[in-house]
Design a protein around this motif. Structure first.
Motif, PDB file in Angstrom:
ATOM      1  N   GLY A 107      -1.210  20.543 -10.166  1.00 44.45           N
ATOM      2  CA  GLY A 107      -0.044  19.787 -10.995  1.00 44.45           C
ATOM      3  C   GLY A 107       0.910  19.000 -11.241  1.00 44.45           C
ATOM      4  O   GLY A 107       1.458  18.788 -11.759  1.00 44.45           O
ATOM      5  N   GLY A 142       1.801  14.392 -10.145  1.00 41.49           N
ATOM      6  CA  GLY A 142       2.321  13.574 -10.317  1.00 41.49           C
ATOM      7  C   GLY A 142       3.412  12.570 -10.530  1.00 41.49           C
ATOM      8  O   GLY A 142       2.892  11.054 -10.185  1.00 41.49           O
ATOM      9  N   SER A 165       2.380  14.621 -14.779  1.00 37.27           N
ATOM     10  CA  SER A 165       1.475  16.077 -14.711  1.00 37.27           C
ATOM     11  C   SER A 165       1.911  17.223 -14.650  1.00 37.27           C
ATOM     12  O   SER A 165       3.221  16.889 -16.017  1.00 37.27           O
ATOM     13  CB  SER A 165       0.914  15.192 -13.025  1.00 37.27           C
ATOM     14  N   THR A 213      -2.272  11.047 -17.349  1.00 34.68           N
ATOM     15  CA  THR A 213      -1.215  12.044 -17.213  1.00 34.68           C
ATOM     16  C   THR A 213      -2.636  12.802 -15.758  1.00 34.68           C
ATOM     17  O   THR A 213      -4.649  12.620 -16.379  1.00 34.68           O
ATOM     18  CB  THR A 213      -1.637  13.001 -18.845  1.00 34.68           C
ATOM     19  N   LEU A 214      -2.339  14.000 -15.228  1.00 34.05           N
ATOM     20  CA  LEU A 214      -3.068  14.474 -14.572  1.00 34.05           C
ATOM     21  C   LEU A 214      -2.812  15.930 -14.923  1.00 34.05           C
ATOM     22  O   LEU A 214      -1.619  16.493 -14.947  1.00 34.05           O
ATOM     23  CB  LEU A 214      -2.809  14.263 -13.073  1.00 34.05           C
ATOM     24  N   GLU A 219      -3.619  19.978 -13.703  1.00 36.52           N
ATOM     25  CA  GLU A 219      -4.619  20.949 -13.201  1.00 36.52           C
ATOM     26  C   GLU A 219      -4.854  21.911 -13.950  1.00 36.52           C
ATOM     27  O   GLU A 219      -3.855  22.584 -14.789  1.00 36.52           O
ATOM     28  CB  GLU A 219      -4.122  21.761 -12.133  1.00 36.52           C
TER      29      GLU A 219
END
Lengths: 325, 321
Positions: free
Chosen positions: B191, B194, B201, B230-231, B233
């Motif tokens: 996370g 990003g 992120s 968007t990332l 996690e």
């Protein structure tokens, strides 16, 4: 009829299709403002803008996989590899994803993606810029593999590739790119799987691929002075392969030579020979012969490079040997 | 914050995944499933929380552990179970099995037997939607194993430079098959990666369906609004073996498994709904009974479905018009 180069011919087909179909976009390194290392997209950036002429990072696996996803969701990507050798970084995306997607989805997804690149040996490009690799792709179910030899075919086959809902590998030999030839004006499409009779004859059949077509025709024209009548067939597409035309020619001539710059083992010549034995064994008056480039990585030094490519004297000798058998 | 009806819908969706997976595990033991079967048990909150924001025309690309994504995206339990049974009525008409679930009609663009390509394909869907000027989004679900793959690096970079409407949803269940992410990644966090790509992120509790729901809501809003990828996690855990029928020991402890079972996303959410008086026990029991019935029906449907005709085996290699 006006003359165009091979590259200008494909550019005309690409421009015309992009004007009609807003879902077509091109990705590659230097294909935007620069117009492509081999001038494959000259002038298109100004017409269609950066989203449809999309310069990429050096990220072959990335943009090939990305174009697979784009082709699944309503657009029609054209991937311009510059040198086809670079496609190998994306091999998994091609074989495991792009070639299989229509089958895995029971035909509910389409895969309209055109993958083009310059192939072949020459100009001391050495071994990372000289590959052809089309037998590998022809081996995999799901690909169309196109290897045009002359400008008018390049235009018509490129147009077909841009209408295809299957993945198409469009492979352009570097030694042909700036050859000039008659090219009809306006739009036309040449179907895949239809060979071109490059030269008619009755004593033997020469199947030649890509850069070997013009060389073989020149050799056969010269042999005609000695009373030898050789037929030259240009398959134009390796997958699908027009075996009907080849078999018909062999039934007439009884002798077959396959001339192909790329490797012999497990190659296109081996496939053609096997199919002729299966379907036309009784027509043969002599063993089928193959003339290929050497089965080695491509060397750099000019005398070494020259030593691995079939030249006109090799083709001439192979035809004379075949006729003596 | 989700409305009451939506809150119950999340519960129901997680149960559909859980009960279907448990049915598939039983069917696998009975020999009704012919190939691999990777269940999503323990990770249901992620597909549920993300897909709650997606429309049928949004495109999801998934992994080898993809039953939950298919179900959450709108593929019916009947079609999923029938596909794993190898039947003509399966969502891939028997050509795919567990790792090739397709239903493009609802935006399920495939699960995959290869780790990584879904990241690139979701990027490509984003490219299509940007070029076609729609407000659709592409979503990639992938595990921690894919984070160490080149596709992650290339896909995130491409999505970032072109500001594509794509969500990258990493389901970090701590093990790539049996290789710990803590061992295989120089940076044990996903996370926080990003910024390396110029991308938003964040990390969320992947066993908290509302946390996933809220993170995905914002990511989908940004994507639809042209603000780029968007990332996300999602920290989670699979509580069954990597694949059904595999041993499940040596690489993790029983204590660790029990610890994560105690954080089961469905039990937690059930307790949350009751505690916050969003639903009574009776309502939740009704949902459970309805979903059990749905899954039993799916199994019966699949078991009684016809096999594909062998003479269709060469169809669809190429487009048939």
């Amino acid at each position: 009829m006006r003359e165009l180069t091979y590259v200008e011919a494909t550019l005309e087909a690409l421009d015309s299709a992009m004007a009609r179909d807003p879902s077509i976009f091109v990705v590659g390194e230097g294909i935007g403002e620069r117009g492509g290392n081999f001038n494959t997209t000259v002038g298109l950036y100004d017409k269609y803008g950066p989203e449809r002429l999309c310069d990429t990072p050096i990220s072959e696996r990335g943009f090939v996989g990305m174009c697979a996803g784009a082709a699944m969701t309503g657009t029609r990507p054209v991937v311009d590899f510059m040198f086809l050798d670079f496609i190998l970084d994306a091999f998994g995306e091609l074989v495991n994803q792009i070639a299989k997607m229509q089958y895995m989805s029971s035909g509910r997804l389409k895969m309209p993606i055109l993958l083009r690149g310059a192939i072949g040996i020459g100009h001391s490009a050495a071994t990372h810029h000289s590959g052809s690799y089309y037998p590998i792709f022809a081996h995999i179910p799901g690909f169309r593999v196109v290897v045009p030899a002359i400008p008018s075919d390049a235009k018509g086959l490129f147009a077909t590739a841009l209408q295809s809902d299957d993945p198409v590998l469009f492979l352009e030999h570097k030694s042909l790119l700036f050859n000039r030839g008659d090219v009809p004006e306006g739009d036309y499409a040449i179907p895949f799987g239809q060979a071109r009779m490059a030269r008619e004859g009755s004593d033997c059949t020469v199947v030649a691929i890509g850069s070997m077509v013009d060389k073989s025709v020149a050799v056969c024209d010269k042999l005609a002075e000695d009373g030898i009548s050789a037929e030259v067939i240009d398959p134009r597409t390796i997958a699908p392969l027009d075996m009907a035309t080849i078999l018909e020619s062999v039934s007439k001539t009884g002798r077959l030579l396959i001339v192909d710059e790329t490797f012999q083992p497990c190659g296109v010549g081996a496939e053609i020979a096997a199919q002729v034995i299966d379907e036309g064994f009784d027509d043969l008056d002599a063993p089928i012969r193959r003339l290929n480039g050497a089965h080695v990585p491509t060397p750099y030094s000019p005398p070494l490079e020259l030593a691995i490519v079939p030249e006109t004297n090799d083709i001439e000798q192979s035809i004379r040997n075949l006729l003596a058998e | 914050m989700a409305q009451s009806e939506q809150l119950l819908s999340l519960y129901r969706q997680m149960l559909i995944i859980r009960y279907t997976e448990e049915q598939l595990a039983r069917s696998h033991q009975m020999g009704l499933i012919h190939g691999a079967c990777h269940t999503y048990v323990g990770e249901e909150a992620i597909a549920t929380g993300v897909c709650a924001h997606l429309r049928p025309d949004d495109a999801v690309f998934s992994t080898h552990r993809g039953h939950g994504h298919a179900l959450a995206k709108g593929v019916s339990p009947r079609e999923v179970v029938a596909e794993l049974f190898g039947r003509a009525t399966g969502c891939s008409q028997g050509r795919g099995g567990s790792m090739h679930l397709f239903k493009p009609e609802v935006g399920m663009m495939g699960t995959s037997g290869i780790v990584g390509p879904c990241i690139l394909q979701a990027t490509g869907a984003g490219y299509s939607f940007k070029l076609l000027k729609t407000d659709q989004v592409g979503v990639a679900f992938f595990g921690d194993g894919a984070v160490n793959n080149g596709a992650f690096h290339e896909g995130l970079n491409l999505a970032s430079i072109w500001k594509l409407p794509t969500l990258f949803v990493c389901e970090n269940n701590m093990y790539a098959t049996e290789v710990p992410f803590a061992y295989s990644a120089g940076n044990p966090h996903v996370g926080n990666r990003g910024p390396a790509y110029g991308m938003e992120s964040l990390t969320v509790d992947g066993n908290d369906v509302l946390a996933v729901y809220e993170a995905a809501e914002e990511a989908v809003r940004r994507a639809r609004g042209g603000e780029g990828p968007t990332l996300i996690e999602c920290r989670t855990y699979r509580t069954r073996a990597h694949a059904e029928g595999m041993r499940d020991g040596g690489y993790r402890t029983p204590e660790e498994v029990e610890e994560w079972k105690a954080r089961d996303p469905i039990t937690r959410y059930n307790e949350w709904l009751l505690k916050n008086e969003e639903a009574g026990t009776e309502t939740l029991a009704e949902i459970e009974a309805e979903v059990k019935e749905m899954v039993a029906d799916a199994e019966e449907f699949a078991r009684n479905s016809p096999w594909p005709e062998a003479d269709t085996v060469s169809e669809h290699v190429f487009n048939q018009g």
